[in-house]
Design a protein around this motif. Structure first.
Motif, short mmCIF file in Angstrom:
data_model
loop_
_atom_site.label_atom_id
_atom_site.label_comp_id
_atom_site.label_asym_id
_atom_site.label_seq_id
_atom_site.Cartn_x
_atom_site.Cartn_y
_atom_site.Cartn_z
N ALA A 205 40.34 55.32 66.54
CA ALA A 205 41.39 56.58 66.69
C ALA A 205 40.82 57.50 65.87
CB ALA A 205 42.63 56.05 66.30
N ALA A 206 40.43 57.32 64.60
CA ALA A 206 39.95 58.25 63.36
C ALA A 206 38.93 59.07 63.91
CB ALA A 206 39.94 57.57 62.48
N HIS A 207 38.16 58.47 64.79
CA HIS A 207 36.82 59.16 65.14
C HIS A 207 36.65 59.39 66.87
CE1 HIS A 207 35.72 56.66 61.72
NE2 HIS A 207 35.33 58.06 61.09
N GLN A 208 37.78 59.30 67.33
CA GLN A 208 38.24 59.43 68.87
C GLN A 208 37.39 60.62 69.43
OE1 GLN A 208 40.14 56.88 70.73
NE2 GLN A 208 38.54 57.54 71.83
N ALA A 209 37.44 61.75 68.87
CA ALA A 209 36.69 63.00 69.75
C ALA A 209 35.33 62.73 69.66
CB ALA A 209 37.18 64.29 68.85
N VAL A 210 34.63 62.39 68.41
CA VAL A 210 33.37 62.27 68.06
C VAL A 210 32.75 61.26 69.11
CG1 VAL A 210 31.48 61.55 66.45
CG2 VAL A 210 33.45 62.85 65.84
N ILE A 211 33.67 60.12 69.39
CA ILE A 211 32.98 59.03 70.12
C ILE A 211 33.10 59.56 71.71
CG2 ILE A 211 33.46 56.68 70.99
CD1 ILE A 211 34.78 56.25 68.30
N ASP A 212 34.19 60.29 72.03
CA ASP A 212 34.44 60.62 73.39
C ASP A 212 33.25 61.63 73.64
OD1 ASP A 212 36.77 59.10 73.76
OD2 ASP A 212 37.93 60.95 73.51
N ASP A 213 32.97 62.62 72.77
CA ASP A 213 31.97 63.66 72.97
C ASP A 213 30.33 62.64 73.46
OD1 ASP A 213 30.37 66.17 72.96
OD2 ASP A 213 29.44 65.01 71.11
N ALA A 214 30.16 61.49 72.84
CA ALA A 214 29.08 60.89 72.89
C ALA A 214 28.88 60.08 74.20
CB ALA A 214 28.77 60.13 71.60
N VAL A 215 30.03 59.42 74.47
CA VAL A 215 30.00 58.68 75.77
C VAL A 215 30.08 59.34 77.08
CG1 VAL A 215 30.67 56.65 74.53
CG2 VAL A 215 32.40 58.01 75.55
N SER A 216 30.57 60.69 76.81
CA SER A 216 30.88 61.67 78.05
C SER A 216 29.42 62.32 78.34
CB SER A 216 31.89 62.74 77.81
OG SER A 216 31.24 63.52 76.75
N GLN A 217 28.40 62.04 77.63
CA GLN A 217 26.87 62.85 77.95
C GLN A 217 26.52 61.99 79.41
OE1 GLN A 217 25.69 65.25 76.26
NE2 GLN A 217 27.72 64.84 75.03
N PRO A 218 25.80 62.76 80.29
CA PRO A 218 25.65 62.36 81.56
C PRO A 218 24.61 61.38 81.66
CG PRO A 218 24.39 64.70 81.07
CD PRO A 218 25.60 64.30 79.92
N THR A 219 23.63 60.94 80.66
CA THR A 219 22.57 59.91 80.85
C THR A 219 22.72 59.20 79.43
OG1 THR A 219 20.60 61.03 79.66
CG2 THR A 219 21.16 61.50 82.12
N LEU A 220 22.31 57.74 79.88
CA LEU A 220 22.17 56.96 78.58
C LEU A 220 21.40 57.58 77.36
CD1 LEU A 220 23.06 54.01 77.44
CD2 LEU A 220 20.72 53.22 78.42
N SER A 221 20.24 58.02 77.92
CA SER A 221 19.27 58.75 76.86
C SER A 221 20.18 59.81 76.16
CB SER A 221 18.15 59.26 77.28
OG SER A 221 17.27 59.88 76.58
N GLN A 222 21.11 60.66 76.88
CA GLN A 222 21.57 61.64 75.84
C GLN A 222 22.87 61.22 75.21
OE1 GLN A 222 21.99 63.72 79.86
NE2 GLN A 222 21.61 65.48 78.59
N VAL A 223 23.75 60.07 75.54
CA VAL A 223 24.32 59.24 75.07
C VAL A 223 23.96 58.83 73.56
CG1 VAL A 223 25.79 57.51 74.82
CG2 VAL A 223 25.83 58.53 76.86
N MET A 224 22.67 58.10 73.52
CA MET A 224 22.13 57.47 72.47
C MET A 224 21.62 58.67 71.61
SD MET A 224 20.23 54.21 74.10
CE MET A 224 19.81 53.52 72.60
#
Length: 375
Positions: free
Chosen positions: A243-262
């Motif tokens: 919850a404390a890092h929700q925005a940062v996590i959401d930004d990462a996992v919303s990337q279109p490819t696995l490579s971009q997520v990572m």
């Protein structure tokens, strides 16, 4: 000193029934799930399910550091190293037995309370995730760290990671991020928060209930006991990291490819210790494991719980042949150099054919070695 793999205590209720306390008994190994524990728990749970005097199970562990910090994978390593590149009967047998136990907990007809104090990881999460009443405490540290050993989130991860909101299953599988009590409640991997010191209070409360032959009513009795204790300590639950890092996590996992997520996760700074640790686990983890995770979550969306476990048996058996799993165990637990020589430098270099082969059925459905209750 009791050397039994699992210690069983029967707590008699006021109306002549029994609450069975089953305690994992390997404190020195952080109660790592081994074959002896599985061999004890499987028939015991079957016996208790048929016994009309038994109304509920409490599954806990020795010591205060861990419910179960993972599976005992050193024996798996030895089997894989004895005949590298070949399918190992011991590897298949271990995972068949482990997944049979996990599935039995998921589908158990009587209430099962699992006391998830301290470390609950890997194989320990397999025992925890399927219980009817999953308790986390002030010291709970819950994670799926398989990317660090060249495996993938098994023990039902195909199913329960897909149940999490907001693609958090992908984040947790990639980073092995440790969840505390609040995190587990947020991602629906736990049901209640209690203090570790309340365990015997809960068991005592369970013995004072009036039990019935109606299993649904009995589940409600357990819930009532837990919630009565929970309301007195709920404010002591630690703040959630997710919850404390929700925005940062959401930004990462919303990337279109696995490579971009990572790449997004790898670009996080080191100012925050929780994010830093999550990033480090992913960066140092197996790219092959990351690709397996991506595919298993995609495929798992349309699978039943039983189908998820059957898929995982195939993935685990084949992972035993590839060498990545053995190398991960070597680096972490055998030589302890923390320098695994992964097969691929990044997820984009992983051969698609390798992933396809992992997911192509290797057994005819009628000949599948995992025979699950109720199928």
């Amino acid at each position: 000193m009791n050397t039994e793999a699992v210690i069983y205590n029967a707590h008699e209720t006021g109306d002549g029934h029994y609450i069975i306390q089953a305690t994992l008994n390997s404190e020195k190994s952080l109660n790592a799930l081994n074959q002896a524990m599985i061999d004890s728990l499987l028939p015991a749970l079957e016996r208790f399910e048929k016994d009309e005097t038994v109304v509920a199970i409490v599954l806990d562990s020795m010591g205060n550091k861990a419910f179960c910090a993972g599976g005992d994978i050193v024996e798996l390593y030895k089997a894989m190293k004895d005949q590298p590149g070949e399918r190992q009967p011991f590897v298949q047998e271990f995972f068949v037995n482990e997944y049979t136990l996990d599935y039995a907990i998921h589908t158990y007809s009587k209430p099962i309370v699992v006391w998830g104090n301290g470390y609950v990881m890997g194989g320990g999460l397999g025992l925890f995730a399927g219980a009817s009443h999953r308790i986390v405490t002030e010291s709970s540290r819950v994670a799926m760290p398989e990317i660090s050993i060249g495996l993938y989130p098994d023990v039902g991860g195909t199913y329960f990671l897909n149940q999490m909101p907001g693609n958090l299953g992908l984040f947790l599988g990639l980073t092995a991020a440790q969840m505390n009590a609040a995190d587990c409640l947020q991602v629906k991997l736990a049901d209640h928060f209690l203090l570790h010191e309340q365990k015997m209070q809960l068991i005592e409360a369970l013995t004072q209930q009036s039990w019935t032959i109606d299993k649904d009513v009995n589940r409600q009795l357990v819930s009532h006991c837990v919630m009565s204790l929970e309301k007195t300590v709920y404010e002591q639950m630690p703040q959630g990291n997710i919850a404390a890092h929700q925005a940062v996590i959401d930004d990462a996992v919303s990337q279109p490819t696995l490579s971009q997520v990572m790449s997004t996760i790898a670009g996080w700074g080191d100012e925050d210790s929780w994010l830093k640790r999550a990033k480090r686990s992913m960066v140092n983890g197996s790219p092959l494991s990351a690709r397996i995770l991506e595919r298993q979550l995609e495929v798992g969306k349309s699978l039943t719980l039983a189908q998820c476990f059957k898929l995982e048996l195939q993935l685990s058996v084949l992972s035993g042949e590839l060498g990545e799993f053995a190398e991960g165990i070597r680096a972490l637990l055998i030589d302890k150099d923390n320098q695994p020589a992964w097969k691929y430098s990044d997820v984009d270099s992983v051969d698609d054919a390798v992933i396809d082969n992992l997911f192509n059925p290797i057994w005819d459905e009628n000949a599948h070695p995992l025979k699950l209750k109720g199928e």
